[in-house]
Design an enzyme around this catalytic site. Structure first.
Site, mmCIF file in Angstrom:
data_model
loop_
_atom_site.group_PDB
_atom_site.id
_atom_site.type_symbol
_atom_site.label_atom_id
_atom_site.label_comp_id
_atom_site.label_asym_id
_atom_site.label_seq_id
_atom_site.Cartn_x
_atom_site.Cartn_y
_atom_site.Cartn_z
ATOM 1 N N ASP A 249 0.841 -1.217 0.000
ATOM 2 C CA ASP A 249 0.000 0.000 0.000
ATOM 3 C C ASP A 249 0.868 1.256 0.000
ATOM 4 O O ASP A 249 0.618 2.216 -0.726
ATOM 5 C CB ASP A 249 -0.893 0.032 1.247
ATOM 6 C CG ASP A 249 -2.103 -0.881 1.101
ATOM 7 O OD1 ASP A 249 -2.281 -1.442 0.008
ATOM 8 O OD2 ASP A 249 -2.858 -1.026 2.089
ATOM 9 N N GLU A 275 -2.759 -2.214 -9.390
ATOM 10 C CA GLU A 275 -1.463 -1.518 -9.451
ATOM 11 C C GLU A 275 -1.275 -0.939 -10.857
ATOM 12 O O GLU A 275 -0.185 -0.949 -11.407
ATOM 13 C CB GLU A 275 -0.292 -2.454 -9.056
ATOM 14 C CG GLU A 275 -0.538 -3.941 -9.178
ATOM 15 C CD GLU A 275 -0.623 -4.421 -10.628
ATOM 16 O OE1 GLU A 275 -1.758 -4.409 -11.150
ATOM 17 O OE2 GLU A 275 0.411 -4.792 -11.208
HETATM 18 N N1 LIG Z 1 -0.941 -3.749 -1.297
HETATM 19 C C1 LIG Z 1 -1.813 -3.677 -2.292
HETATM 20 N N2 LIG Z 1 -1.712 -4.536 -3.296
HETATM 21 C C2 LIG Z 1 -2.593 -4.459 -4.313
HETATM 22 C C3 LIG Z 1 -3.595 -3.500 -4.358
HETATM 23 N N3 LIG Z 1 -4.309 -3.688 -5.491
HETATM 24 C C4 LIG Z 1 -3.764 -4.720 -6.113
HETATM 25 N N4 LIG Z 1 -2.709 -5.207 -5.423
HETATM 26 C C5 LIG Z 1 -1.837 -6.314 -5.704
HETATM 27 O O1 LIG Z 1 -1.166 -6.166 -6.921
HETATM 28 C C6 LIG Z 1 -0.779 -7.482 -7.347
HETATM 29 C C7 LIG Z 1 -1.000 -7.606 -8.828
HETATM 30 O O2 LIG Z 1 -0.566 -8.857 -9.187
HETATM 31 P P1 LIG Z 1 -0.441 -9.327 -10.673
HETATM 32 O O3 LIG Z 1 -1.677 -8.906 -11.424
HETATM 33 O O4 LIG Z 1 -0.078 -10.762 -10.669
HETATM 34 O O5 LIG Z 1 0.703 -8.439 -11.266
HETATM 35 P P2 LIG Z 1 2.221 -8.315 -10.861
HETATM 36 O O6 LIG Z 1 2.614 -9.167 -9.732
HETATM 37 O O7 LIG Z 1 2.481 -6.845 -10.706
HETATM 38 O O8 LIG Z 1 2.918 -8.837 -12.155
HETATM 39 P P3 LIG Z 1 2.994 -8.165 -13.569
HETATM 40 O O9 LIG Z 1 1.971 -7.090 -13.655
HETATM 41 O O10 LIG Z 1 2.750 -9.255 -14.532
HETATM 42 O O11 LIG Z 1 4.376 -7.614 -13.664
HETATM 43 C C8 LIG Z 1 -1.597 -8.493 -6.536
HETATM 44 O O12 LIG Z 1 -0.773 -9.120 -5.608
HETATM 45 C C9 LIG Z 1 -2.624 -7.602 -5.825
HETATM 46 O O13 LIG Z 1 -2.960 -8.108 -4.547
HETATM 47 C C10 LIG Z 1 -3.679 -2.577 -3.269
HETATM 48 O O14 LIG Z 1 -4.545 -1.697 -3.219
HETATM 49 N N5 LIG Z 1 -2.781 -2.706 -2.281
#
Ligand SMILES: Nc1nc2c(ncn2[C@@H]2O[C@H](COP(=O)(O)OP(=O)(O)OP(=O)(O)O)[C@@H](O)[C@H]2O)c(=O)[nH]1
Length: 356
Positions: A249, A275
């Site tokens: 976060d 993200e």
């Molecule tokens: N801490 C936190 N994590 C988030 C939030 N929204 C999304 N995520 C995390 O972002 C991550 C996205 O994972 P993936 O879609 O696999 O993408 P990545 O690990 O960035 O891999 P690539 O995009 O392929 O490089 C997940 O672990 C989600 O839990 C948030 O508001 N807070």
């Protein structure tokens, strides 16, 4: 409660927006009220109504008040409408005063009583200064009526007391109502602001980014350029899995802060996924957008929370001058996929080959 000038203007315009339709209808009643005042006088005094109707003053009043009322229906500015309202109200009272027959102090007193609270437009939604002037002018018109009817000193004394007390009460009423409305306005503004922004990162949330982006494309003129960027953090799951969601976060918030710092005039930045961030950069061709976003990525790469950092992959697409926001973002998204496929931590510009 004192607002900065630009918020004051927005507040007055908003209040006018709420009451404008009713007020536009009300101002048309000014000549009608004047006619009613004439009829009441004719009924109370020995002179027949026809005498009053033959007087040029009566027709001058009806025509002038009617013309101002009709014109006011076209006014859009809250301040201009308020001042026109003050003028209309004052003229209405002056015409009533001038049509008051001498020797009838009691009838003349009707008018000041009638105007104890300013009528016709009662611009209570307007700025305090305008309301104050409306009240002062109303009582001055009342005094004119007394003078015209050659009222005795007792009537003048009663009127004087009523003018001071009534004026103070009217201003106090205005201040009380205005204060409550300002509080409501501030609360509403804050709610709107909260509904627009993403709670964690303070950039626009997805819905508002899309709405504002669509509105931005509609405002674009022929020849103007704009580019869209899709920014996705790389391997962000790892940050969460190893550092915990709190670190994730904090890193997301830091990335958004970095984007916001570079937010120039008219640029839109939104969080469109977990993200994922999207940017709309008006005035930039794809190459310029690529240079701009390279600086952003450099700063994102330099961020660290508890020793955790991340890189970003970006897709860039330039608006073709006619496509919808959805199509533009789709092309930027395809470019982003190419950046991910190409090994991450890079910027890819959309081209026909990327879609394949
Ligand atoms: N801490 C936190 N994590 C988030 C939030 N929204 C999304 N995520 C995390 O972002 C991550 C996205 O994972 P993936 O879609 O696999 O993408 P990545 O690990 O960035 O891999 P690539 O995009 O392929 O490089 C997940 O672990 C989600 O839990 C948030 O508001 N807070």
């Amino acid at each position: 409660m004192v607002f900065p000038p630009e918020r004051e203007a927005a507040y007055v315009q908003r209040m006018f927006g709420w009451q404008g339709t009713r007020l536009r209808r009300l101002v048309l009643f000014a000549p009608v009220f004047f006619l009613i005042f004439i009829v009441i006088q004719a009924l109370l005094m020995p002179a027949p109504l026809i005498d009053w109707l033959r007087a040029p003053l009566t027709w001058a009043g009806i025509v002038l008040l009617g013309a101002i009322g009709l014109w006011m229906r076209t006014v859009r500015s809250a301040d201009l409408f308020a001042w026109a309202g003050v003028a209309l109200q004052t003229l209405f009272l002056v015409f009533c005063a001038l049509s008051t027959r001498p020797g009838h102090g009691g009838l003349a007193l009707l008018l000041p009583m009638f105007v104890a609270t300013p009528l016709v437009t009662a611009p209570f939604w307007a700025r305090a200064r305008t309301v104050f002037i409306a009240i002062v002018f109303a009582y001055l018109a009342g005094a004119l009526a007394l003078w015209h009817s050659a009222a005795g000193s007792t009537v003048w004394l009663a009127y004087g007391i009523q003018a001071v007390v009534g004026g103070v009460i009217a201003m106090a009423m205005h201040a009380t109502v205005d204060n409550a409305r300002r509080g409501y306005f501030l609360a509403e503004e804050e709610l709107e602001q909260r509904a627009r922004l993403d709670a964690l990162t303070s950039v626009l949330n997805r819905r508002h980014f899309i709405e504002s982006g669509e509105a931005m494309l509609l405002r674009m003129r022929p020849g103007e350029v704009l580019s869209a960027c899709f920014v996705d953090l790389d391997h962000f799951k790892r940050v969460n899995d190893e550092g915990g969601h709190r670190v994730g976060d904090q890193l997301l918030a830091a990335v958004a802060h970095c984007l916001l710092e570079l937010q120039g005039e008219n640029r839109l930045i939104g969080r469109v996924g977990g993200e994922e961030f999207a940017l709309l950069l008006p005035g930039m061709h794809a190459q310029e957008a690529e240079r701009f976003i390279a600086t952003v990525c450099e700063r994102i790469g330099a961020l660290a929370v508890d020793g955790y950092s991340c890189t970003a992959s970006v897709g860039v697409a330039e608006w073709d001058g006619s496509e919808t926001l959805s199509d533009l973002l789709h092309r930027a998204d395809l470019a982003l996929l190419a950046a991910k496929r190409g090994g991450r931590n890079r910027i890819v510009q959309w081209s026909a080959g990327v879609a394949a």
